[in-house]
Design a protein around this motif. Structure first.
Motif, PDB file in Angstrom:
ATOM      1  N   ASN A  19       0.847  -1.203   0.000  1.00 52.28           N
ATOM      2  CA  ASN A  19       0.000   0.000   0.000  1.00 52.28           C
ATOM      3  C   ASN A  19       0.872   1.239   0.000  1.00 52.28           C
ATOM      4  OD1 ASN A  19      -2.625  -0.917   0.112  1.00 52.28           O
ATOM      5  ND2 ASN A  19      -2.985  -0.287   2.223  1.00 52.28           N
ATOM      6  N   PHE A  20       0.323   2.344  -0.465  1.00 52.05           N
ATOM      7  CA  PHE A  20       0.947   3.651  -0.271  1.00 52.05           C
ATOM      8  C   PHE A  20       0.783   4.034   1.198  1.00 52.05           C
ATOM      9  CE2 PHE A  20      -0.556   3.952  -4.721  1.00 52.05           C
ATOM     10  CZ  PHE A  20       0.650   4.217  -5.335  1.00 52.05           C
ATOM     11  N   GLY A  21       1.769   4.694   1.782  1.00 51.60           N
ATOM     12  CA  GLY A  21       1.638   5.228   3.130  1.00 51.60           C
ATOM     13  C   GLY A  21       2.134   4.300   4.219  1.00 51.60           C
ATOM     14  N   ALA A  22       1.843   4.708   5.475  1.00 52.55           N
ATOM     15  CA  ALA A  22       2.385   4.034   6.642  1.00 52.55           C
ATOM     16  C   ALA A  22       1.548   2.855   7.128  1.00 52.55           C
ATOM     17  CB  ALA A  22       2.541   5.044   7.780  1.00 52.55           C
ATOM     18  N   THR A  23       0.348   2.677   6.604  1.00 55.82           N
ATOM     19  CA  THR A  23      -0.532   1.608   7.072  1.00 55.82           C
ATOM     20  C   THR A  23      -0.489   0.424   6.118  1.00 55.82           C
ATOM     21  OG1 THR A  23      -1.995   3.252   8.069  1.00 55.82           O
ATOM     22  CG2 THR A  23      -2.891   1.042   7.741  1.00 55.82           C
ATOM     23  N   ALA A  24      -0.130  -0.731   6.665  1.00 57.31           N
ATOM     24  CA  ALA A  24      -0.086  -1.951   5.840  1.00 57.31           C
ATOM     25  C   ALA A  24      -1.499  -2.320   5.397  1.00 57.31           C
ATOM     26  CB  ALA A  24       0.525  -3.093   6.640  1.00 57.31           C
ATOM     27  N   PRO A  25      -1.627  -2.990   4.255  1.00 53.36           N
ATOM     28  CA  PRO A  25      -2.948  -3.438   3.806  1.00 53.36           C
ATOM     29  C   PRO A  25      -3.641  -4.259   4.897  1.00 53.36           C
ATOM     30  CG  PRO A  25      -1.315  -3.797   2.101  1.00 53.36           C
ATOM     31  CD  PRO A  25      -0.564  -3.398   3.339  1.00 53.36           C
ATOM     32  N   ALA A  26      -4.954  -4.134   4.998  1.00 58.29           N
ATOM     33  CA  ALA A  26      -5.710  -4.833   6.033  1.00 58.29           C
ATOM     34  C   ALA A  26      -5.765  -6.335   5.792  1.00 58.29           C
ATOM     35  CB  ALA A  26      -7.124  -4.274   6.111  1.00 58.29           C
ATOM     36  N   ASN A  27      -5.672  -6.746   4.529  1.00 59.25           N
ATOM     37  CA  ASN A  27      -5.724  -8.170   4.201  1.00 59.25           C
ATOM     38  C   ASN A  27      -4.944  -8.401   2.908  1.00 59.25           C
ATOM     39  OD1 ASN A  27      -7.498  -7.793   1.866  1.00 59.25           O
ATOM     40  ND2 ASN A  27      -9.060  -7.314   3.389  1.00 59.25           N
ATOM     41  N   CYS A  28      -4.924  -9.607   2.451  1.00 59.92           N
ATOM     42  CA  CYS A  28      -4.177  -9.949   1.242  1.00 59.92           C
ATOM     43  C   CYS A  28      -5.105 -10.226   0.064  1.00 59.92           C
ATOM     44  CB  CYS A  28      -3.265 -11.142   1.509  1.00 59.92           C
ATOM     45  SG  CYS A  28      -1.780 -10.698   2.427  1.00 59.92           S
ATOM     46  N   GLY A  29      -6.239  -9.562   0.035  1.00 60.05           N
ATOM     47  CA  GLY A  29      -7.219  -9.789  -1.014  1.00 60.05           C
ATOM     48  C   GLY A  29      -6.698  -9.541  -2.421  1.00 60.05           C
ATOM     49  N   THR A  30      -5.810  -8.585  -2.600  1.00 54.35           N
ATOM     50  CA  THR A  30      -5.264  -8.280  -3.928  1.00 54.35           C
ATOM     51  C   THR A  30      -3.783  -8.626  -4.012  1.00 54.35           C
ATOM     52  OG1 THR A  30      -4.777  -6.007  -3.266  1.00 54.35           O
ATOM     53  CG2 THR A  30      -6.930  -6.416  -4.293  1.00 54.35           C
ATOM     54  N   ALA A  31      -3.353  -9.563  -3.199  1.00 57.88           N
ATOM     55  CA  ALA A  31      -1.939  -9.898  -3.108  1.00 57.88           C
ATOM     56  C   ALA A  31      -1.452 -10.724  -4.295  1.00 57.88           C
ATOM     57  CB  ALA A  31      -1.676 -10.660  -1.818  1.00 57.88           C
ATOM     58  N   THR A  32      -0.154 -10.682  -4.496  1.00 61.27           N
ATOM     59  CA  THR A  32       0.527 -11.488  -5.502  1.00 61.27           C
ATOM     60  C   THR A  32       1.117 -12.718  -4.826  1.00 61.27           C
ATOM     61  OG1 THR A  32       1.103  -9.511  -6.759  1.00 61.27           O
ATOM     62  CG2 THR A  32       2.418 -11.484  -7.170  1.00 61.27           C
ATOM     63  N   THR A  33       0.894 -13.896  -5.391  1.00 64.41           N
ATOM     64  CA  THR A  33       1.434 -15.134  -4.830  1.00 64.41           C
ATOM     65  C   THR A  33       2.901 -15.273  -5.226  1.00 64.41           C
ATOM     66  OG1 THR A  33      -0.722 -16.196  -4.930  1.00 64.41           O
ATOM     67  CG2 THR A  33       1.181 -17.648  -4.771  1.00 64.41           C
ATOM     68  N   VAL A  34       3.716 -15.647  -4.249  1.00 65.05           N
ATOM     69  CA  VAL A  34       5.147 -15.846  -4.505  1.00 65.05           C
ATOM     70  C   VAL A  34       5.555 -17.229  -4.015  1.00 65.05           C
ATOM     71  CG1 VAL A  34       5.733 -13.405  -4.405  1.00 65.05           C
ATOM     72  CG2 VAL A  34       5.787 -14.741  -2.325  1.00 65.05           C
ATOM     73  N   ALA A  35       6.538 -17.792  -4.651  1.00 63.14           N
ATOM     74  CA  ALA A  35       7.094 -19.079  -4.231  1.00 63.14           C
ATOM     75  C   ALA A  35       8.459 -18.800  -3.618  1.00 63.14           C
ATOM     76  CB  ALA A  35       7.226 -20.017  -5.414  1.00 63.14           C
ATOM     77  N   GLY A  36       8.724 -19.397  -2.508  1.00 62.97           N
ATOM     78  CA  GLY A  36      10.015 -19.199  -1.867  1.00 62.97           C
ATOM     79  C   GLY A  36       9.939 -18.191  -0.745  1.00 62.97           C
ATOM     80  N   LEU A  37      11.091 -17.649  -0.394  1.00 67.43           N
ATOM     81  CA  LEU A  37      11.199 -16.799   0.789  1.00 67.43           C
ATOM     82  C   LEU A  37      11.654 -15.384   0.484  1.00 67.43           C
ATOM     83  CD1 LEU A  37      12.826 -19.490   3.090  1.00 67.43           C
ATOM     84  CD2 LEU A  37      10.415 -18.857   2.929  1.00 67.43           C
ATOM     85  N   ILE A  38      11.539 -14.955  -0.770  1.00 67.70           N
ATOM     86  CA  ILE A  38      11.855 -13.575  -1.154  1.00 67.70           C
ATOM     87  C   ILE A  38      10.823 -13.089  -2.161  1.00 67.70           C
ATOM     88  CG2 ILE A  38      14.344 -13.731  -0.728  1.00 67.70           C
ATOM     89  CD1 ILE A  38      14.699 -14.057  -3.768  1.00 67.70           C
TER      90      ILE A  38
END
Length: 85
Positions: free
Chosen positions: A49-68
């Protein structure tokens, strides 16, 4: 009420990550790293997200494989916050 349900069950969520941190940054990207809470390291999801507040959930998140994960196409001089699910 009667009937049948069919389909594929949702995939189990990966274990809760630990040590989520900003690993490196450039003017236009952020690289995050974390440690697995055990078990699988696939299907973590990250959202920014823009700004100091993290997104409330991962509804629009990108899936990643691994640890980075690398998040690009960002604007220099702009504050961002991230959530890992």
């Amino acid at each position: 009420l009667s009937g049948e349900l069919s389909g594929t069950p949702d995939q189990a969520a990966p274990p809760d990550p630990t040590s989520f941190a900003l690993a490196s940054r450039t003017n236009t990207s952020l690289d995050f790293s974390w440690a697995s809470g055990g078990g699988t390291t696939s299907d973590y999801r990250i959202t920014v997200n823009f700004g100091a507040t993290a997104p409330a959930n991962c509804g629009t998140a990108t899936t990643v494989a691994g640890l980075i994960a690398s998040v690009g196409s960002l604007s220099a001089g702009t504050q961002y916050s991230a959530r890992l699910c």
